[in-house]
Scaffold this motif. Structure first.
Motif, PDB file in Angstrom:
ATOM      1  N   THR A 380      44.159  23.423  48.454  1.00 29.61           N
ATOM      2  CA  THR A 380      43.333  24.638  48.484  1.00 29.61           C
ATOM      3  C   THR A 380      43.788  25.638  47.423  1.00 29.61           C
ATOM      4  O   THR A 380      44.880  25.523  46.874  1.00 29.61           O
ATOM      5  CB  THR A 380      43.468  25.371  49.838  1.00 29.61           C
ATOM      6  N   VAL A 381      42.936  26.630  47.183  1.00 26.72           N
ATOM      7  CA  VAL A 381      43.350  27.807  46.411  1.00 26.72           C
ATOM      8  C   VAL A 381      43.130  29.030  47.299  1.00 26.72           C
ATOM      9  O   VAL A 381      42.332  28.990  48.231  1.00 26.72           O
ATOM     10  CB  VAL A 381      42.545  27.968  45.102  1.00 26.72           C
ATOM     11  N   GLU A 382      43.844  30.118  47.005  1.00 32.51           N
ATOM     12  CA  GLU A 382      43.738  31.302  47.855  1.00 32.51           C
ATOM     13  C   GLU A 382      42.614  32.205  47.361  1.00 32.51           C
ATOM     14  O   GLU A 382      42.275  32.213  46.185  1.00 32.51           O
ATOM     15  CB  GLU A 382      45.067  32.050  47.854  1.00 32.51           C
ATOM     16  N   GLU A 383      42.068  32.953  48.299  1.00 33.76           N
ATOM     17  CA  GLU A 383      40.949  33.819  47.953  1.00 33.76           C
ATOM     18  C   GLU A 383      40.932  34.977  48.957  1.00 33.76           C
ATOM     19  O   GLU A 383      41.144  34.750  50.138  1.00 33.76           O
ATOM     20  CB  GLU A 383      39.662  32.999  48.076  1.00 33.76           C
ATOM     21  N   THR A 384      40.688  36.192  48.455  1.00 32.83           N
ATOM     22  CA  THR A 384      40.592  37.324  49.379  1.00 32.83           C
ATOM     23  C   THR A 384      39.140  37.794  49.430  1.00 32.83           C
ATOM     24  O   THR A 384      38.524  37.994  48.392  1.00 32.83           O
ATOM     25  CB  THR A 384      41.535  38.455  48.942  1.00 32.83           C
ATOM     26  N   MET A 385      38.591  37.896  50.643  1.00 30.64           N
ATOM     27  CA  MET A 385      37.165  38.225  50.773  1.00 30.64           C
ATOM     28  C   MET A 385      36.974  39.444  51.675  1.00 30.64           C
ATOM     29  O   MET A 385      37.813  39.744  52.508  1.00 30.64           O
ATOM     30  CB  MET A 385      36.411  37.040  51.391  1.00 30.64           C
ATOM     31  N   GLN A 386      35.822  40.089  51.501  1.00 31.37           N
ATOM     32  CA  GLN A 386      35.448  41.185  52.401  1.00 31.37           C
ATOM     33  C   GLN A 386      34.468  40.619  53.418  1.00 31.37           C
ATOM     34  O   GLN A 386      33.512  39.945  53.049  1.00 31.37           O
ATOM     35  CB  GLN A 386      34.767  42.309  51.609  1.00 31.37           C
ATOM     36  N   HIS A 387      34.747  40.878  54.692  1.00 30.92           N
ATOM     37  CA  HIS A 387      33.833  40.379  55.709  1.00 30.92           C
ATOM     38  C   HIS A 387      33.707  41.441  56.804  1.00 30.92           C
ATOM     39  O   HIS A 387      34.701  41.813  57.421  1.00 30.92           O
ATOM     40  CB  HIS A 387      34.381  39.069  56.288  1.00 30.92           C
ATOM     41  N   GLN A 388      32.511  41.936  57.016  1.00 31.50           N
ATOM     42  CA  GLN A 388      32.243  42.975  58.010  1.00 31.50           C
ATOM     43  C   GLN A 388      33.262  44.109  57.922  1.00 31.50           C
ATOM     44  O   GLN A 388      33.865  44.503  58.913  1.00 31.50           O
ATOM     45  CB  GLN A 388      32.239  42.372  59.420  1.00 31.50           C
ATOM     46  N   GLY A 389      33.470  44.576  56.691  1.00 33.50           N
ATOM     47  CA  GLY A 389      34.360  45.721  56.492  1.00 33.50           C
ATOM     48  C   GLY A 389      35.844  45.379  56.542  1.00 33.50           C
ATOM     49  O   GLY A 389      36.678  46.255  56.382  1.00 33.50           O
ATOM     50  N   ARG A 390      36.174  44.088  56.768  1.00 31.45           N
ATOM     51  CA  ARG A 390      37.596  43.708  56.810  1.00 31.45           C
ATOM     52  C   ARG A 390      37.944  42.889  55.579  1.00 31.45           C
ATOM     53  O   ARG A 390      37.113  42.149  55.056  1.00 31.45           O
ATOM     54  CB  ARG A 390      37.862  42.813  58.035  1.00 31.45           C
ATOM     55  N   THR A 391      39.206  43.024  55.151  1.00 26.42           N
ATOM     56  CA  THR A 391      39.677  42.173  54.066  1.00 26.42           C
ATOM     57  C   THR A 391      40.294  40.932  54.691  1.00 26.42           C
ATOM     58  O   THR A 391      41.176  41.032  55.547  1.00 26.42           O
ATOM     59  CB  THR A 391      40.764  42.913  53.264  1.00 26.42           C
ATOM     60  N   LEU A 392      39.800  39.753  54.283  1.00 23.65           N
ATOM     61  CA  LEU A 392      40.324  38.528  54.868  1.00 23.65           C
ATOM     62  C   LEU A 392      41.009  37.683  53.800  1.00 23.65           C
ATOM     63  O   LEU A 392      40.440  37.432  52.741  1.00 23.65           O
ATOM     64  CB  LEU A 392      39.189  37.697  55.499  1.00 23.65           C
ATOM     65  N   ASP A 393      42.234  37.242  54.092  1.00 19.39           N
ATOM     66  CA  ASP A 393      42.960  36.337  53.198  1.00 19.39           C
ATOM     67  C   ASP A 393      42.572  34.913  53.548  1.00 19.39           C
ATOM     68  O   ASP A 393      42.942  34.409  54.607  1.00 19.39           O
ATOM     69  CB  ASP A 393      44.476  36.523  53.365  1.00 19.39           C
ATOM     70  N   CYS A 394      41.797  34.284  52.671  1.00 24.05           N
ATOM     71  CA  CYS A 394      41.239  32.956  52.971  1.00 24.05           C
ATOM     72  C   CYS A 394      41.845  31.881  52.074  1.00 24.05           C
ATOM     73  O   CYS A 394      42.594  32.178  51.150  1.00 24.05           O
ATOM     74  CB  CYS A 394      39.737  32.957  52.731  1.00 24.05           C
TER      75      CYS A 394
END
Ligand SMILES: Nc1nc2c(ncn2[C@@H]2O[C@H](COP(=O)(O)OP(=O)(O)OP(=O)(O)O)[C@@H](O)[C@H]2O)c(=O)[nH]1
Ligand SMILES: [Mg+2]
Length: 471
Positions: A380-394
Motif C-alpha cells: 500500500t501507499v499512505e494517503e490522508t483524506m478529508q471525510h465528513q469534516g474529519r482528517t483520516l489517515d488511510c
C-alpha cells in the motif's frame, strides 16, 4: 564439572581463538527460526528478508549493511539434507511477477542457507580480513510448537482436557456424538478408528475456521507425508483406565504415544533445540478484524506456543536443551502496511500486550526479546483524506478480490491495548466503539532497480535485532 562440559568448553575456546586469529577456520553459523500460526506471514517474510539481504538498498536499519561492511551475500546448499529447501525463487517469482500474487500456503518445515561475507568493524577492522557468516533460516509452522504440551501429558490427560474444551463448541457436536457412541473397551476395529480420527480432524478444521487456535495434535491439520498413517489415526476418547489389551482405548493410547515419540520429539530434537534466534510472526490485525473472541484465542494460543521458549516449565524440553537457549526472540505483528504509520506504535503496543502474560511469568529464560510491527512486503501507499469534516489517515492499494484500487481507513487502534484485550478477555461479542476493517490487498507490481530489494516496513530493523550483533 563433567567431562562432556570440559570437552565442550575446550573446543569452544579453540574455535574462538582460531576465529579471531586466522579468520575463517570455523565459519560462524546462526540458526534462525521463523514461525507463526497459519497465514501469519512466514513465507512472505522469509522471501522478502532474503531478497533484501541479497540486495541491500532498502536495509539502512541493518548497521552492517548501512556501513557497507557486507561485501557479498549468496545462497548456498543448506546443511540439513532431510529438510525441504525453502522455495525462495518460486515465492519471489510470485511476488515479483508482472501481475504479482501472494505465494501459496506452505504448511511444512523448510530451510535455506544464506551466507554473508562481512568486513569486521571497530578495532578488529585493520587486523582481520572479511569473514563469512552463515545464516541457516528454518521456517516451521507455529502449530508444531503447541504439540509440546502433549509431551508431558498422558493419553488420558490429553483426552480429558480436549473433551472438556469441546463441550461447548458447536463444531465439535458430530465428533462428540461419535466418540460418545463408541465402546472403547471393544477390540480395535481399524475402520472405526479411522472414522473417529477423520471426524476429529474435521472438527479441528472447523474450529480453525471459527478462529480457535488451541488445536492439538498440530500435524492433524498439516499432515504432509504422514497423512493416513497410524500415528495420525487416533482421537480423544472418554477415559477408560481399565481397558483391556488390544481394545480401541489401548490402541489409541499407543498411537498417541507413537505420535509423541516419532513426530513431536524428533522435531524438537533435530530442529527446535538447535535454534539460536527466533522470530514469531503474529497476524494481530487479522485477529482484531475478526473480533474479541479471535483476539482472546490468539492471546491464549500465543501463551501456549511461547511455553516452548520457557523450557523450565516442561520436563521434556528442559532435558533436551540442557541449558542451551534461544538468545533472541522477536515478536512481530505482520502486515503493518494495512495501517498508516501513525498507528504502527499502537499495533506494537498491542503485540506487546498479547505476549505480556507469558513474558512476565518467566522472561523467556533470559532471552533478549522485542516486539515490533512490520510489513514484509509493502502493498500500500499512505494517503490522508478529508471525510465528513474529519482528517483520516488511510492506505491505498489494489484490492485482492476485485483488482480495483481503493483508499481505505482501517479504524483507529486504541492507545491503550487493554481497550481491546480487556473486552476480549471478558468475552465481548463485538468491539464497542470501533469497527476495524482489514482489506486483503494484492501485492503491488514492482520495478526494482539493481541492488534494491522489495519494499517493506522495518524489515531492516528486524534483521538488525536478529543478527546485527553477529555481523
Ligand atoms: N499487505 C500485506 N499482506 C501480507 C504481508 N505478508 C503476508 N500478507 C498476507 O498474508 C497472507 C499469508 O502470508 P504467508 O506468508 O503465505 O503466510 P504463512 O504464515 O506462510 O502461511 P501458511 O504457509 O499458510 O502457514 C498472504 O497471502 C498475504 O495475503 C505483508 O507484508 N503485507
Ligand atoms: Mg507459508
Amino acid at each position: 564439572m563433567v567431562i562432556g562440559t570440559i570437552a565442550d568448553t575446550l573446543t569452544r575456546s579453540v574455535e574462538n581463538v582460531t576465529d579471531t586469529v586466522t579468520g575463517a577456520f570455523f565459519d560462524p553459523v546462526i540458526r534462525i527460526g521463523v514461525t507463526g500460526l497459519a497465514r501469519s506471514g512466514k513465507t512472505v517474510f522469509l522471501t522478502s528478508l532474503i531478497a533484501n539481504l541479497l540486495d541491500r538498498g532498502r536495509m539502512p536499519g541493518l548497521l552492517a549493511a548501512a556501513d557497507g561492511r557486507i561485501q557479498a551475500a549468496y545462497l548456498q546448499p543448506q546443511p540439513d539434507d532431510t529438510i525441504p529447501r525453502f522455495e525462495y525463487e518460486d515465492h519471489l517469482a510470485a511476488l515479483t511477477a508482472r501481475v504479482p500474487h501472494w505465494p501459496d500456503s506452505t504448511r511444512n518445515i523448510s530451510e535455506l542457507r544464506l551466507s554473508l561475507r562481512v568486513r569486521p568493524s571497530g578495532l578488529l577492522a585493520g587486523l582481520q580480513g572479511p569473514r563469512t557468516v552463515h545464516l541457516d533460516i528454518i521456517d516451521y509452522p507455529g502449530e508444531w510448537l503447541l504439540d509440546l504440551a502433549l509431551m508431558d501429558k498422558s493419553y488420558s490427560e490429553w483426552s480429558q482436557d480436549t473433551l472438556s474444551r469441546l463441550g461447548n463448541r458447536a463444531s465439535a457436536a458430530d465428533f462428540l456424538a461419535l466418540a460418545g457412541s463408541e465402546d472403547s473397551m471393544q477390540v480395535l476395529d481399524e475402520t472405526r478408528a479411522r472414522r473417529l480420527a477423520q471426524s476429529f480432524t474435521a472438527y479441528l478444521d472447523a474450529a480453525r475456521q471459527d478462529g480457535f487456535s488451541d488445536l492439538t495434535p498440530g500435524r492433524f491439520l498439516l499432515p504432509g507425508e504422514l497423512s493416513g498413517s497410524p500415528v495420525l489415526t487416533f482421537a480423544p476418547l472418554p477415559v477408560r483406565e481399565d481397558a483391556p489389551r488390544k481394545s480401541l482405548w489401548r490402541e489409541m493410547d499407543r498411537r498417541y504415544e507413537a505420535y509423541k515419540s516419532q513426530v513431536v520429539r524428533p522435531f524438537f530434537r533435530t530442529h527446535f533445540a538447535r535454534l539460536d534466534r527466533q522470530i514469531v510472526l503474529v497476524d494481530a490485525l487479522g485477529a482484531i478484524h475478526k473480533g474479541p473472541a479471535a483476539i482472546e484465542d490468539l492471546r491464549r494460543t500465543l501463551a501456549d506456543l511461547l511455553l516452548a521458549f520457557r523450557p523450565g516449565r516442561n520436563a521434556f524440553l528442559s532435558q533436551l536443551l540442557r541449558g542451551k537457549r534461544v538468545e533472541k526472540i522477536l515478536f512481530a505483528a505482520t502486515k503493518a502496511d494495512h495501517l498508516h504509520h501513525s498507528q504502527h506504535g499502537r499495533l506494537t503496543a498491542i503485540m506487546e500486550a498479547l505476549i505480556r502474560d507469558a513474558r512476565d511469568r518467566a522472561r523467556f529464560a533470559g532471552a533478549d526479546t522485542q516486539a515490533m510491527s512490520l510489513a514484509s512486503l509493502r502493498a500500500t501507499v499512505e494517503e490522508t483524506m478529508q471525510h465528513q469534516g474529519r482528517t483520516l489517515d488511510c492506505v491505498r492499494g489494489t484490492l485482492l478480490d476485485t483488482g480495483r484500487e481503493a483508499a481505505f481507513y482501517p479504524g483507529d487502534l486504541p492507545e491503550d491495548p487493554m481497550q481491546l484485550l480487556g473486552p476480549a478477555r471478558a468475552g465481548a461479542d463485538t468491539w464497542l466503539d470501533q469497527d476495524y476493517r482489514i482489506m486483503d490487498f494484492a501485492p503491488a507490481p514492482l520495478s526494482l532497480k539493481p541492488g534494491v530489494g522489495p519494499p517493506h516496513i522495518r524489515l531492516d530493523r528486524a534483521a538488525q535485532f536478529l543478527i546485527g550483533d553477529r555481523l
